[in-house]
Design a protein around this motif. Sequence first.
Motif, short mmCIF file in Angstrom:
data_model
loop_
_atom_site.label_atom_id
_atom_site.label_comp_id
_atom_site.label_asym_id
_atom_site.label_seq_id
_atom_site.Cartn_x
_atom_site.Cartn_y
_atom_site.Cartn_z
N PRO A 123 0.89 -1.31 0.17
CA PRO A 123 0.02 0.49 -0.32
C PRO A 123 1.16 1.11 -0.14
O PRO A 123 0.78 2.91 -0.08
CB PRO A 123 -1.07 0.17 1.01
N PHE A 124 2.29 1.22 0.37
CA PHE A 124 2.86 2.40 -0.23
C PHE A 124 3.69 2.83 -1.42
O PHE A 124 3.43 4.13 -1.46
CB PHE A 124 4.52 2.45 1.28
N TYR A 125 2.86 1.83 -2.08
CA TYR A 125 3.25 2.25 -4.21
C TYR A 125 1.57 2.49 -4.68
O TYR A 125 1.03 2.68 -4.37
CB TYR A 125 3.32 0.87 -4.54
N HIS A 126 2.22 3.78 -5.24
CA HIS A 126 1.01 4.37 -5.89
C HIS A 126 0.16 3.78 -6.56
O HIS A 126 -0.85 3.68 -7.25
CB HIS A 126 1.73 5.60 -6.78
N ASP A 127 0.66 2.78 -7.32
CA ASP A 127 -0.42 1.72 -8.03
C ASP A 127 -0.76 0.70 -7.33
O ASP A 127 -1.84 0.04 -7.69
CB ASP A 127 0.78 1.22 -9.19
N PHE A 128 -0.29 0.56 -5.69
CA PHE A 128 -1.63 -0.12 -5.06
C PHE A 128 -3.24 0.17 -5.09
O PHE A 128 -3.98 1.45 -5.01
CB PHE A 128 -0.91 -0.21 -3.60
N CYS A 129 -4.13 -0.50 -5.41
CA CYS A 129 -5.81 -0.30 -5.31
C CYS A 129 -6.04 -1.68 -4.70
O CYS A 129 -6.01 -2.24 -3.44
CB CYS A 129 -5.78 -0.54 -7.02
N VAL A 130 -7.71 -1.36 -4.39
CA VAL A 130 -8.34 -2.22 -3.53
C VAL A 130 -8.77 -3.61 -3.57
O VAL A 130 -8.82 -4.57 -3.10
CB VAL A 130 -10.02 -1.53 -3.44
N LYS A 131 -8.94 -4.04 -5.11
CA LYS A 131 -8.75 -5.38 -6.30
C LYS A 131 -7.41 -5.58 -5.57
O LYS A 131 -7.27 -7.19 -4.92
CB LYS A 131 -8.01 -5.00 -6.99
N ASP A 132 -5.77 -4.84 -4.74
CA ASP A 132 -5.05 -6.02 -4.43
C ASP A 132 -4.76 -6.66 -2.99
O ASP A 132 -4.38 -7.12 -3.08
CB ASP A 132 -3.79 -5.03 -4.23
N LEU A 133 -5.32 -5.84 -2.26
CA LEU A 133 -6.59 -5.94 -1.10
C LEU A 133 -7.43 -7.54 -1.00
O LEU A 133 -7.48 -8.37 -0.22
CB LEU A 133 -6.93 -4.76 -0.45
N ASP A 134 -8.12 -7.24 -2.27
CA ASP A 134 -9.64 -8.11 -1.74
C ASP A 134 -8.77 -9.16 -1.87
O ASP A 134 -8.76 -9.59 -2.09
CB ASP A 134 -10.24 -7.46 -2.57
N ARG A 135 -8.01 -9.47 -3.70
CA ARG A 135 -7.23 -10.15 -3.67
C ARG A 135 -6.56 -11.36 -2.54
O ARG A 135 -6.63 -12.32 -2.57
CB ARG A 135 -6.22 -10.16 -5.09
N ALA A 136 -5.39 -10.56 -2.04
CA ALA A 136 -5.16 -10.94 -0.78
C ALA A 136 -5.96 -11.55 0.40
O ALA A 136 -5.64 -12.50 0.92
CB ALA A 136 -3.94 -9.84 -0.31
N LEU A 137 -6.42 -11.17 0.69
CA LEU A 137 -7.75 -11.59 2.19
C LEU A 137 -8.36 -12.57 0.98
O LEU A 137 -8.47 -13.46 1.64
CB LEU A 137 -8.26 -10.51 1.88
N GLN A 138 -9.01 -12.92 0.00
CA GLN A 138 -9.45 -14.10 -0.58
C GLN A 138 -8.56 -14.90 -0.66
O GLN A 138 -8.91 -16.43 -0.69
CB GLN A 138 -10.09 -13.53 -1.53
#
Length: 161
Positions: A123-138
């Motif tokens: 999340p410290f990088y500017h290309d991080f998005c909600v999809k990245d978080l959702d994919r990791a959790l799933q």
Amino acid sequence: MAGSVARKEDAEAINELRQYLQEIDVSIVKEFDEGEFRGFWVKFGDYPILIENQKGKWYFIVAFQITLPQGPEQDALNEYYEKKDQHFIFELTKAFTSPLTGFSRIMENGKVVGFTLSRYIYPFYHDFCVKDLDRALQAVVSQGAEGIAFLKTILPTHPEP
């Protein structure tokens, strides 16, 4: 500076993570900032998930932890390891691993007491998005649920009261 990447400030990355968790309806159970670690305990479905950053690092770890109670389950699990049962170790590894998640054993006093499934997010990088978080959790929850199902097929269970 050649090769350096602009990153978000700590507060911006944390606030964005908090916002993304709300956007995907994941309940924050506890937010913490203690010593060299900070992050969130969240509830994803029925499972508690740790989202943690070691201060000074440019990533968070999304972790699903499975800890077996002391007793017959832990004893049976450790018997498989002590016997170096290759079939069991293969099936366990298959149940707990995927190309999307990391897997490690939780050890106490030389015995396996559980497992951690993890995935890094950035999340410290500017290309991080909600999809990245959702994919990791799933990814960690799906693989963790599969691992739990496997353990239930091979470990003794306590009789229901």
